[in-house]
Design an enzyme around this catalytic site. Sequence first.
Site, PDB file in Angstrom:
ATOM      1  N   SER A  61       1.092  -1.513  -0.050  1.00 41.17           N
ATOM      2  CA  SER A  61      -0.004  -0.353  -0.168  1.00 41.17           C
ATOM      3  C   SER A  61       1.040   1.470   0.183  1.00 41.17           C
ATOM      4  O   SER A  61       0.435   2.070  -0.302  1.00 41.17           O
ATOM      5  CB  SER A  61      -0.768  -0.079   1.332  1.00 41.17           C
ATOM      6  OG  SER A  61      -1.484  -1.165   0.859  1.00 41.17           O
ATOM      7  N   ILE A  87      -3.382  -4.114   7.440  1.00 41.82           N
ATOM      8  CA  ILE A  87      -3.631  -4.997   8.909  1.00 41.82           C
ATOM      9  C   ILE A  87      -2.633  -4.117  10.393  1.00 41.82           C
ATOM     10  O   ILE A  87      -1.956  -4.814   9.752  1.00 41.82           O
ATOM     11  CB  ILE A  87      -4.127  -6.132   8.583  1.00 41.82           C
ATOM     12  CG1 ILE A  87      -5.114  -6.670   7.186  1.00 41.82           C
ATOM     13  CG2 ILE A  87      -4.385  -7.154  10.095  1.00 41.82           C
ATOM     14  CD1 ILE A  87      -4.653  -7.885   6.838  1.00 41.82           C
ATOM     15  N   ASP A  90       2.190  -5.600  15.577  1.00 47.21           N
ATOM     16  CA  ASP A  90       2.570  -5.442  17.098  1.00 47.21           C
ATOM     17  C   ASP A  90       3.448  -3.445  17.343  1.00 47.21           C
ATOM     18  O   ASP A  90       3.621  -3.524  18.116  1.00 47.21           O
ATOM     19  CB  ASP A  90       3.356  -5.935  18.003  1.00 47.21           C
ATOM     20  CG  ASP A  90       2.029  -7.510  17.893  1.00 47.21           C
ATOM     21  OD1 ASP A  90       1.056  -7.350  18.382  1.00 47.21           O
ATOM     22  OD2 ASP A  90       2.642  -8.249  18.395  1.00 47.21           O
ATOM     23  N   HIS A  93       4.792   0.741  12.420  1.00 41.25           N
ATOM     24  CA  HIS A  93       4.382  -0.394  10.998  1.00 41.25           C
ATOM     25  C   HIS A  93       2.797   0.399  10.459  1.00 41.25           C
ATOM     26  O   HIS A  93       2.783   1.458   8.940  1.00 41.25           O
ATOM     27  CB  HIS A  93       5.213  -0.906  10.566  1.00 41.25           C
ATOM     28  CG  HIS A  93       4.736  -1.105   9.408  1.00 41.25           C
ATOM     29  ND1 HIS A  93       4.251  -2.046   8.116  1.00 41.25           N
ATOM     30  CD2 HIS A  93       6.121  -0.555   8.083  1.00 41.25           C
ATOM     31  CE1 HIS A  93       5.086  -1.476   7.269  1.00 41.25           C
ATOM     32  NE2 HIS A  93       5.998  -1.097   7.243  1.00 41.25           N
TER      33      HIS A  93
END
EC number: 2.5.1.78
Length: 160
Positions: A61, A87, A90, A93
């Site tokens: 993306s 998505i 943890d 990013h």
Amino acid sequence: MATFEGRFTDLGQVRIAVVVARFNDLVTAKLLSGCLDCLSRHGVDTTAESSQLDVAWVPGSFELPLVSQNLARSGLYQVVITLGAVIRGDTPHFDVVVAEASKGIAAVARDTGVPVIFGVLTTDTMQQALERAGIKSNLGWSYGLEALEMASLMKVLPGH
């Protein structure tokens, strides 16, 4: 008072570019399928031989804005659709990719005058992404419809 709306007419001449992120392709391939289904049902030739539609695949993306910009600047397309799925994980990013992709895609539309549809899912889980790409509904269909409406609307705006 003038009212301007996309009318979904004369779509036989519209040229569309779709830029799809390969990362999370389990999701993005479903978004593309829904998008192509919508375009086809509204009279756009989506066959491999189509002169109305081109599809470009990018790694993720984050790369959507650059390729969208090149396609929009080419003068060949009335609208560009971006499809991606980011998505949450943890690390930060997710936040970086979402922020840069969304700002970059919006900048392409403003800078080129070509509508660029933001079809990037931003979810907390893979399950949420899959629900939006076909389990419950397919937002790819909606992004295709938005593209057709914007292509039609741009044709009737003053100065176009």
